[in-house]
Scaffold this motif. Structure first.
Motif, PDB file in Angstrom:
ATOM      1  N   LEU A 129      -5.142   2.840   8.202  1.00 41.71           N
ATOM      2  CA  LEU A 129      -4.144   3.072   7.162  1.00 41.71           C
ATOM      3  C   LEU A 129      -3.098   4.028   7.716  1.00 41.71           C
ATOM      4  O   LEU A 129      -3.438   5.133   8.147  1.00 41.71           O
ATOM      5  N   ARG A 130      -1.845   3.594   7.717  1.00 39.88           N
ATOM      6  CA  ARG A 130      -0.765   4.432   8.234  1.00 39.88           C
ATOM      7  C   ARG A 130       0.310   4.570   7.175  1.00 39.88           C
ATOM      8  O   ARG A 130       0.817   3.571   6.660  1.00 39.88           O
ATOM      9  N   VAL A 131       0.657   5.808   6.812  1.00 39.12           N
ATOM     10  CA  VAL A 131       1.707   6.056   5.822  1.00 39.12           C
ATOM     11  C   VAL A 131       2.660   7.102   6.366  1.00 39.12           C
ATOM     12  O   VAL A 131       2.303   7.922   7.217  1.00 39.12           O
ATOM     13  N   VAL A 139       0.694   4.402  -4.723  1.00 34.63           N
ATOM     14  CA  VAL A 139      -0.562   4.204  -4.005  1.00 34.63           C
ATOM     15  C   VAL A 139      -0.336   3.203  -2.883  1.00 34.63           C
ATOM     16  O   VAL A 139       0.339   2.190  -3.062  1.00 34.63           O
ATOM     17  N   VAL A 140      -0.899   3.495  -1.727  1.00 33.86           N
ATOM     18  CA  VAL A 140      -0.899   2.563  -0.601  1.00 33.86           C
ATOM     19  C   VAL A 140      -2.349   2.238  -0.288  1.00 33.86           C
ATOM     20  O   VAL A 140      -3.167   3.144  -0.122  1.00 33.86           O
ATOM     21  N   GLU A 141      -2.661   0.936  -0.234  1.00 31.04           N
ATOM     22  CA  GLU A 141      -4.043   0.525  -0.028  1.00 31.04           C
ATOM     23  C   GLU A 141      -4.116  -0.593   0.998  1.00 31.04           C
ATOM     24  O   GLU A 141      -3.280  -1.490   1.016  1.00 31.04           O
ATOM     25  N   ARG A 142      -5.157  -0.506   1.855  1.00 31.28           N
ATOM     26  CA  ARG A 142      -5.429  -1.572   2.818  1.00 31.28           C
ATOM     27  C   ARG A 142      -6.910  -1.907   2.748  1.00 31.28           C
ATOM     28  O   ARG A 142      -7.746  -1.016   2.642  1.00 31.28           O
ATOM     29  N   GLY A 143      -7.221  -3.197   2.826  1.00 34.79           N
ATOM     30  CA  GLY A 143      -8.616  -3.594   2.742  1.00 34.79           C
ATOM     31  C   GLY A 143      -8.911  -4.792   3.609  1.00 34.79           C
ATOM     32  O   GLY A 143      -7.999  -5.495   4.060  1.00 34.79           O
ATOM     33  N   VAL A 144     -10.201  -5.022   3.851  1.00 32.87           N
ATOM     34  CA  VAL A 144     -10.633  -6.184   4.631  1.00 32.87           C
ATOM     35  C   VAL A 144     -11.913  -6.742   4.025  1.00 32.87           C
ATOM     36  O   VAL A 144     -12.651  -6.049   3.311  1.00 32.87           O
ATOM     37  N   ALA A 192       7.348 -10.078  -1.691  1.00 33.21           N
ATOM     38  CA  ALA A 192       8.373  -9.043  -1.579  1.00 33.21           C
ATOM     39  C   ALA A 192       8.513  -8.241  -2.867  1.00 33.21           C
ATOM     40  O   ALA A 192       8.802  -7.037  -2.846  1.00 33.21           O
ATOM     41  N   GLU A 193       8.313  -8.891  -4.033  1.00 37.25           N
ATOM     42  CA  GLU A 193       8.507  -8.204  -5.309  1.00 37.25           C
ATOM     43  C   GLU A 193       7.465  -7.112  -5.525  1.00 37.25           C
ATOM     44  O   GLU A 193       7.782  -6.006  -5.964  1.00 37.25           O
ATOM     45  N   ARG A 194       6.210  -7.444  -5.216  1.00 33.16           N
ATOM     46  CA  ARG A 194       5.136  -6.478  -5.460  1.00 33.16           C
ATOM     47  C   ARG A 194       4.717  -5.735  -4.199  1.00 33.16           C
ATOM     48  O   ARG A 194       3.785  -4.928  -4.242  1.00 33.16           O
ATOM     49  N   ARG A 195       5.389  -6.019  -3.063  1.00 34.26           N
ATOM     50  CA  ARG A 195       5.123  -5.349  -1.791  1.00 34.26           C
ATOM     51  C   ARG A 195       3.640  -5.400  -1.437  1.00 34.26           C
ATOM     52  O   ARG A 195       2.966  -4.377  -1.265  1.00 34.26           O
ATOM     53  N   GLY A 206       3.835   0.294   0.317  1.00 35.18           N
ATOM     54  CA  GLY A 206       4.284   0.871   1.568  1.00 35.18           C
ATOM     55  C   GLY A 206       4.934  -0.081   2.545  1.00 35.18           C
ATOM     56  O   GLY A 206       5.212   0.307   3.678  1.00 35.18           O
ATOM     57  N   ILE A 207       5.189  -1.337   2.170  1.00 34.59           N
ATOM     58  CA  ILE A 207       5.830  -2.309   3.049  1.00 34.59           C
ATOM     59  C   ILE A 207       6.940  -3.004   2.280  1.00 34.59           C
ATOM     60  O   ILE A 207       6.884  -3.134   1.055  1.00 34.59           O
TER      61      ILE A 207
END
Length: 610
Positions: free
Chosen positions: A250-252, A262-267, A383-386, A438-439
């Motif tokens: 996770l990079r912010v 909130v920035v979230e990444r998952g797998v 793009a709308e919800r990033r 975050g994107i």
């Protein structure tokens, strides 16, 4: 005088037989029908004297023995005892053997005496007698537990310092509370494949008094650790990651929270089916200078019953950062599955619309597409919800040799109705994942997805091992304290670190203002030792340190997470808290410490298991 030949021969045979059987005669045990008659005479007579209506040792039965609460064998001239002398005295509470001629005690003398807590053995030639303190290992599926054990119930708290070689302990102090046979459990750290030994270094009781009055006590006993180390084997599959488990990153930075709180990444993993995630909340001041990177190395243990992991932090990571996992699943999430700051991970899904990016994805890797990068990613972006979904297949970095596709072969990974499956990918690693916040473009989503990468065996330990190597080079750290020290501040500390800043060793001392009287001095010191999973280090003391709580720890660099101003505010708040403590509060702090031969440690936080 001449003996007839037959009589002489018979006599000669008898003499020879007696000589040959001498050893057997010496170790002969009387039959059970003799009751306690074969026991040491003084003990035998004392037992008979306690039972009303019984005049012969042969008449003593199990119920008679179980009825005895006290035995006074003091000043009886007893020179030796048998290992089974006290057998059957299951309710014996007090035993007096002082003032005899005992030089040693047989092994197993106190076995089965579950209630015995008052023992007097002083004024014997062999006093104080060594009482062995044993360490026992219990290996259950998924965990390895150590227990400290005694053959007698101690009248006061017993503490032992432990030391592990090749393994890391949850605590390096084991505690047996008064009246218990064994300590609360000490867990061996769950590091993958760890094996080694653990031994008791030193052991002592809270108090040792000659005259205990009516209190439960021991006299004439000295606690000694069993010198034999306990072998700790690695548990099968302990911490082994399932095939295809990726490393999540996770990079912010300052731009990440411009539009998203909130920035979230998952797998979701390739073969284990586990779904896990990292998230970061917007800082309270809505500002973040620089870049913060959090790397999570997650391992799934024992058939997927639980997850454990370590984190690396780089940059300025003064954020509310969390992680979590869900039940095994191959399904991409419809909603964000993290939790807001201050909530338990996975408790309640955060509000928000599901990601509108296409979740039906298909990835094909073959000899052509896999030739150069040895990795293939497909990404869909909203793009709308990033937010985005992605699939990845990559070379397994833990293989001895890279996998090569044969002509016509391929690996296909598909997500249909959000459910991910794969075929032809057995020699590779694959996973699916998602990102929220975050994107702002497809290119950023692709770059973000590529941060997640295949797990490399041992990479989660590299930073820690480098830190440990740096810690081993540090000198001792010490504090010299006098009567003025705690009148100025209730807390003193000192740190040393290596030139690269990988390791910092810190010692801390806490005490009320009057801890040291005029002219009194206390010196506390510590040297690095890898003994506890919580990075604690035992301390040494000399001088008048009885009213000073002291501890030491080592730490590894984890990024710049706090500003100097924030550190100053936190420090001032802690000093104010210490200054508000009552005398009883200070005593509780001291009770959490224990010193044996001036080597001190902080006791486990919950030694009673309550």
């Amino acid at each position: 005088m001449h003996w007839p030949a037959p009589w002489f021969a018979a006599l000669l045979l008898c003499v020879l037989a007696l000589a040959a059987c001498a050893d057997e005669i010496e170790t002969w045990h009387p039959p059970p029908e003799l009751g306690i008659c074969a026991r040491t005479p003084a003990l035998r007579d004392a037992i008979v004297a306690q039972i009303d209506g019984v005049h012969s040792c042969a008449d003593i039965d199990a119920d008679d023995l179980a009825a005895i609460r006290q035995l006074d064998l003091s000043d009886r001239g007893i020179a030796a005892l048998r290992a089974d002398d006290f057998s059957g005295l299951t309710r014996l509470r007090e035993l007096r053997l002082n003032g005899n001629a005992l030089r040693s005690l047989p092994n197993g003398l106190f076995e089965g005496l579950a209630l015995l807590r008052v023992v007097h053995l002083h004024d014997n030639p062999g006093s104080p007698f060594a009482l062995p303190v044993e360490l026992r290992l219990v290996q259950r599926e998924g965990e390895r537990l150590l227990y400290l054990g005694l053959p007698l119930r101690p009248p006061s708290r017993v503490v032992a310092h432990l030391e592990g070689e090749g393994v890391v302990l949850a605590h390096f102090a084991a505690v047996i509370e008064a009246g218990n046979y064994v300590s609360a459990e000490t867990t061996v750290g769950p590091r993958r494949g760890s094996a080694g030994t653990v031994r008791v270094q030193r052991v002592a009781a809270d108090r040792e008094s000659r005259d205990c009055g009516r209190e439960p006590c021991w006299t004439g006993i000295r606690l000694v650790p069993d010198s034999a180390p306990v072998a700790v084997a690695a548990l099968p599959g302990d911490g082994e990651p399932p095939e295809g488990l990726p490393t999540l990153v996770l990079r912010v930075d300052s731009q990440s929270f411009t539009l998203d709180a909130v920035v979230e990444r998952g797998v979701i993993t390739g073969s284990g089916g586990w779904r896990y995630y990292l998230y970061a909340e917007r800082p309270d001041d809505s500002k973040l200078s620089g870049t913060c990177t959090v790397t999570e190395y997650t391992t799934v243990t024992h058939g997927g019953r639980g997850t454990s992991g370590s984190h690396d932090y780089e940059g300025q990571c003064r954020l509310a950062i969390g992680s979590g996992s869900s039940t095994p699943a191959y399904q991409l999430p419809l909603h964000r599955i993290g939790a807001g700051a201050g909530h338990e991970p996975g408790s309640k899904p955060r509000s928000g619309n599901p990601c509108g990016a296409p979740a039906d994805l298909r990835l094909v890797a073959d000899a052509v597409s896999f030739a150069e990068a040895e990795r293939v990613d497909v990404v869909s972006f909203d793009a709308e919800r990033r937010c985005y979904y992605y699939l990845t297949v990559a070379q397994d970095p833990n293989r001895d040799a890279p996998f090569r596709f044969a002509d016509g072969d391929s690996c296909v990974v598909e997500a249909v109705d959000r459910r991910v499956s794969a075929r032809g990918c057995a020699e590779l690693v694959w996973w699916g994942g998602w990102g929220f916040g975050g994107i702002n473009s497809l290119a950023e989503a692709r770059a973000d997805a590529m941060l997640s990468r295949p797990y490399v065996t041992g990479e989660e330990d590299r930073k820690r091992l480098a830190t440990i190597a740096a810690c081993a080079t540090l000198p001792d750290v010490s504090l010299a304290l006098d009567e003025e020290s705690f009148r100025e501040s209730p807390i003193h500390y000192r740190s040393v670190s290596d030139a690269q800043g990988l390791c910092e060793l810190t010692i801390t001392a806490l005490a009320p203002p009057d801890a040291l009287a005029t002219g009194e001095r206390c010196m506390v010191s510590a040297e690095f030792a890898l003994v506890s999973s919580f990075n604690a280090v035992p301390t040494r003391r000399s001088g008048a340190c009885e009213r000073i709580a002291h501890s030491a720890s080592w730490s590894q660099a984890s990024g710049d997470r706090w500003s100097n101003e924030e550190v100053s505010l936190a420090w001032a708040s802690y000093v104010a808290y210490l200054e508000s403590l009552s005398e009883a509060d200070w005593q509780r702090l001291l009770d959490d410490h224990f010193c044996i031969d001036d080597v001190c440690s902080q006791l486990p936080p919950n030694p009673r298991g309550e």
